[in-house]
Design an enzyme around this catalytic site. Structure first.
Site, PDB file in Angstrom:
ATOM      1  N   ASP A 183      -1.461 -24.214   0.138  1.00 44.44           N
ATOM      2  CA  ASP A 183      -1.941 -23.087   0.170  1.00 44.44           C
ATOM      3  C   ASP A 183      -2.781 -22.537  -1.118  1.00 44.44           C
ATOM      4  O   ASP A 183      -2.353 -23.049  -2.219  1.00 44.44           O
ATOM      5  CB  ASP A 183      -1.121 -21.702   0.526  1.00 44.44           C
ATOM      6  CG  ASP A 183      -1.794 -20.576   1.133  1.00 44.44           C
ATOM      7  OD1 ASP A 183      -1.383 -20.449   2.248  1.00 44.44           O
ATOM      8  OD2 ASP A 183      -2.450 -19.790   0.364  1.00 44.44           O
ATOM      9  N   VAL A 232      -5.588 -25.181  14.056  1.00 39.81           N
ATOM     10  CA  VAL A 232      -5.183 -23.917  14.906  1.00 39.81           C
ATOM     11  C   VAL A 232      -5.839 -22.833  14.375  1.00 39.81           C
ATOM     12  O   VAL A 232      -6.095 -21.733  15.073  1.00 39.81           O
ATOM     13  CB  VAL A 232      -3.729 -23.929  14.128  1.00 39.81           C
ATOM     14  CG1 VAL A 232      -3.103 -22.835  14.842  1.00 39.81           C
ATOM     15  CG2 VAL A 232      -2.885 -25.071  14.541  1.00 39.81           C
ATOM     16  N   SER A 233      -6.729 -22.835  13.212  1.00 41.89           N
ATOM     17  CA  SER A 233      -7.449 -21.664  12.875  1.00 41.89           C
ATOM     18  C   SER A 233      -8.506 -21.244  13.735  1.00 41.89           C
ATOM     19  O   SER A 233      -8.905 -21.996  14.340  1.00 41.89           O
ATOM     20  CB  SER A 233      -8.090 -21.828  11.311  1.00 41.89           C
ATOM     21  OG  SER A 233      -7.064 -22.336  10.418  1.00 41.89           O
ATOM     22  N   ASN A 234      -8.469 -19.931  14.014  1.00 40.96           N
ATOM     23  CA  ASN A 234      -9.577 -19.324  15.081  1.00 40.96           C
ATOM     24  C   ASN A 234     -10.967 -19.061  14.333  1.00 40.96           C
ATOM     25  O   ASN A 234     -11.321 -18.862  13.081  1.00 40.96           O
ATOM     26  CB  ASN A 234      -8.941 -18.062  15.599  1.00 40.96           C
ATOM     27  CG  ASN A 234      -7.990 -18.312  16.638  1.00 40.96           C
ATOM     28  OD1 ASN A 234      -8.235 -19.153  17.504  1.00 40.96           O
ATOM     29  ND2 ASN A 234      -7.156 -17.637  16.461  1.00 40.96           N
ATOM     30  N   HIS A 257     -10.176 -20.480  23.914  1.00 41.72           N
ATOM     31  CA  HIS A 257      -8.943 -19.882  23.678  1.00 41.72           C
ATOM     32  C   HIS A 257      -9.435 -18.312  23.413  1.00 41.72           C
ATOM     33  O   HIS A 257      -9.719 -18.085  22.164  1.00 41.72           O
ATOM     34  CB  HIS A 257      -8.333 -20.335  22.347  1.00 41.72           C
ATOM     35  CG  HIS A 257      -7.125 -19.780  21.892  1.00 41.72           C
ATOM     36  ND1 HIS A 257      -6.101 -19.454  22.733  1.00 41.72           N
ATOM     37  CD2 HIS A 257      -7.016 -19.363  20.613  1.00 41.72           C
ATOM     38  CE1 HIS A 257      -4.983 -19.088  21.937  1.00 41.72           C
ATOM     39  NE2 HIS A 257      -5.445 -19.016  20.819  1.00 41.72           N
TER      40      HIS A 257
HETATM   41  P1  NAD Z   1      -1.834 -15.625   7.344  1.00 43.46           P
HETATM   42  O1  NAD Z   1      -2.923 -14.815   6.811  1.00 43.46           O
HETATM   43  O2  NAD Z   1      -0.568 -15.476   7.452  1.00 43.46           O
HETATM   44  O3  NAD Z   1      -2.322 -17.313   6.833  1.00 43.46           O
HETATM   45  C1  NAD Z   1      -3.399 -17.765   6.444  1.00 43.46           C
HETATM   46  C2  NAD Z   1      -3.047 -18.650   4.977  1.00 43.46           C
HETATM   47  O4  NAD Z   1      -4.302 -19.566   4.866  1.00 43.46           O
HETATM   48  C3  NAD Z   1      -2.908 -17.543   3.794  1.00 43.46           C
HETATM   49  O5  NAD Z   1      -1.762 -17.953   3.243  1.00 43.46           O
HETATM   50  C4  NAD Z   1      -4.176 -18.120   2.899  1.00 43.46           C
HETATM   51  O6  NAD Z   1      -3.763 -17.864   1.560  1.00 43.46           O
HETATM   52  C5  NAD Z   1      -4.335 -19.364   3.624  1.00 43.46           C
HETATM   53  N1  NAD Z   1      -5.578 -19.862   2.841  1.00 43.46           N
HETATM   54  C6  NAD Z   1      -6.828 -19.245   2.925  1.00 43.46           C
HETATM   55  N2  NAD Z   1      -7.748 -20.072   2.637  1.00 43.46           N
HETATM   56  C7  NAD Z   1      -7.214 -21.217   2.518  1.00 43.46           C
HETATM   57  C8  NAD Z   1      -7.610 -22.654   1.787  1.00 43.46           C
HETATM   58  N3  NAD Z   1      -8.877 -22.688   1.315  1.00 43.46           N
HETATM   59  N4  NAD Z   1      -6.443 -23.623   1.593  1.00 43.46           N
HETATM   60  C9  NAD Z   1      -5.232 -23.258   1.826  1.00 43.46           C
HETATM   61  N5  NAD Z   1      -4.849 -22.375   2.375  1.00 43.46           N
HETATM   62  C10 NAD Z   1      -5.694 -21.220   2.758  1.00 43.46           C
HETATM   63  O7  NAD Z   1      -2.402 -15.928   8.979  1.00 43.46           O
HETATM   64  P2  NAD Z   1      -1.795 -16.551  10.307  1.00 43.46           P
HETATM   65  O8  NAD Z   1      -1.116 -15.539  11.030  1.00 43.46           O
HETATM   66  O9  NAD Z   1      -0.961 -17.799   9.790  1.00 43.46           O
HETATM   67  O10 NAD Z   1      -2.967 -17.200  11.007  1.00 43.46           O
HETATM   68  C11 NAD Z   1      -3.479 -18.330  10.610  1.00 43.46           C
HETATM   69  C12 NAD Z   1      -4.849 -18.869  11.475  1.00 43.46           C
HETATM   70  O11 NAD Z   1      -4.348 -19.314  12.691  1.00 43.46           O
HETATM   71  C13 NAD Z   1      -5.725 -17.757  11.816  1.00 43.46           C
HETATM   72  O12 NAD Z   1      -7.149 -18.062  11.687  1.00 43.46           O
HETATM   73  C14 NAD Z   1      -5.374 -17.240  13.211  1.00 43.46           C
HETATM   74  O13 NAD Z   1      -6.298 -16.599  13.973  1.00 43.46           O
HETATM   75  C15 NAD Z   1      -4.801 -18.799  13.663  1.00 43.46           C
HETATM   76  N6  NAD Z   1      -4.026 -18.695  15.093  1.00 43.46           N
HETATM   77  C16 NAD Z   1      -4.406 -19.402  15.909  1.00 43.46           C
HETATM   78  C17 NAD Z   1      -3.565 -19.550  17.166  1.00 43.46           C
HETATM   79  C18 NAD Z   1      -3.741 -20.740  18.269  1.00 43.46           C
HETATM   80  O14 NAD Z   1      -3.060 -20.593  19.108  1.00 43.46           O
HETATM   81  N7  NAD Z   1      -4.890 -21.566  17.831  1.00 43.46           N
HETATM   82  C19 NAD Z   1      -2.309 -18.931  17.251  1.00 43.46           C
HETATM   83  C20 NAD Z   1      -2.132 -17.933  16.098  1.00 43.46           C
HETATM   84  C21 NAD Z   1      -2.820 -17.785  14.869  1.00 43.46           C
END
Ligand code: NAD
Length: 309
Positions: A33, A118-120, A175
């Site tokens: 992170d 996973v990220s959106n 999604h």
């Molecule tokens: P969060 O804010 O708790 O965590 C995101 C993390 O990413 C933070 O700790 C941040 O510091 C880190 N980060 C940002 N830029 C970075 C980089 N360049 N390198 C490393 N780390 C970095 O968010 P979350 O609730 O954990 O959600 C994360 C992502 O997952 C979001 O995009 C959310 O929309 C997505 N999500 C997807 C699904 C799915 O079903 N596909 C479900 C839930 C959440």
């Protein structure tokens, strides 16, 4: 599988690491992170649960990309989650920039890995990662449908009172609002769900499945869902790690399947140690096809926005 890297030690990333470690699905889990010491702290916290949950998985973390060196699988959960009232598409520009930076690190330190996005917005980011890496589509796929299907199964369990362990559901498409829950493929231990749930209730369940993420976000306010998302990621990692050949809905790159190409979206796939090994083509009826095409055009709209960034 030996080593799984999770990029983004936020809520989804940290919870995924905890479950992977507890279930001993791989020998080593690493968290990366950009927040100073956040990944290290999360890893330490997880390690300190090992005596309670009886595992010896190695868990480590840091902000130096070299922690992901030689990972077999890289799970990308880094990025900003949406806030109440936002759609997943609203975080596109920010999360594409974050993903670009991460892909450089993956190409340098884990060039032989598989990528689970996973990220959106997950459909768009999966497509982007596939294009940027130039890897075979079997190595780049995303999580969406496992979660959406589990949400639908949980709602059916609540409605019918049956065990969710007996409920099978299937959700395809993007999604988001245009996801395609397929009640025709939903059963309670092989018995069509329509035998237990009337059409109006089923329509309500489908609508609530589509809004599942937004419903939790609205209630939690400062956090989107992360426990069920993490469990969904773990189901996919487990299928790959144990070469289970599970059929799970994954965000996959289509190459002529469902008469579409050059797009990533949710379809049933075989997951094994080759990653996304094969896409299963279903015969959709007229209504299902119309919903699927609607989902395709929504994703294509976002892909055009991606090109213009
Ligand atoms: P969060 O804010 O708790 O965590 C995101 C993390 O990413 C933070 O700790 C941040 O510091 C880190 N980060 C940002 N830029 C970075 C980089 N360049 N390198 C490393 N780390 C970095 O968010 P979350 O609730 O954990 O959600 C994360 C992502 O997952 C979001 O995009 C959310 O929309 C997505 N999500 C997807 C699904 C799915 O079903 N596909 C479900 C839930 C959440």
């Amino acid at each position: 599988m030996n080593k799984v890297a999770i990029i983004g030690a936020g809520r989804v990333g940290e919870t995924t690491a905890q479950i992977l470690a507890e279930k001993e699905i791989c020998r080593e889990v690493v968290l990366l992170d950009v927040r100073e010491d956040a990944a290290k702290g999360a890893a330490l916290d997880i390690c300190q649960t090992s005596a309670f949950f009886d595992f010896d998985t190695k868990v480590d973390g840091g902000e130096n990309s070299s922690v992901i060196t030689d990972s077999d699988l890289v799970v990308i959960t880094a990025g900003i989650p949406r806030k109440p009232g936002m759609s997943r598409s609203d975080v596109l520009a920010t999360n594409v920039a974050i993903l670009d930076n991460i892909l450089l690190q993956v190409l340098e330190f884990a060039p032989d890995s598989k990528l689970l996005i996973v990220s959106n917005p997950v459909d768009i980011l999966t497509y982007h990662a596939w294009k940027k890496t130039g890897w075979d589509r079997s190595r780049v796929f995303g999580q969406a449908g496992v979660l959406d299907a589990s949400r639908m199964a949980s709602l059916i369990a609540q409605e019918t009172g049956f065990s969710s362990m007996d409920i099978t559901t299937l959700v395809l498409g993007g999604h988001g609002d245009t996801m395609v829950p397929l009640p025709r493929y939903c059963t309670v231990n092989g018995i069509p769900v329509t035998q237990f749930v009337d059409p109006e209730k089923l329509a309500e369940i489908i609508a609530r499945t589509r809004e599942g993420g937004a419903e939790i976000l609205k209630l939690r306010k400062t956090s989107s869902a992360y426990v069920a998302p993490a469990a969904s990621i773990v189901a996919m990692v487990d299928a790959i790690s144990h070469n289970r050949k599970r059929i799970l809905p994954c965000v996959a790159i289509l190459e002529d399947e469902y008469q579409e190409s050059d797009i990533a979206m949710g379809v049933p796939c075989i997951l094994g140690d080759g990653g996304m090994e094969k896409i299963i083509e279903l015969e959709l009826n007229k209504d299902e096809t119309a919903l699927f095409r609607q989902s395709v055009s929504h994703i294509r709209g976002d892909l055009e926005r991606l090109i213009s960034l």
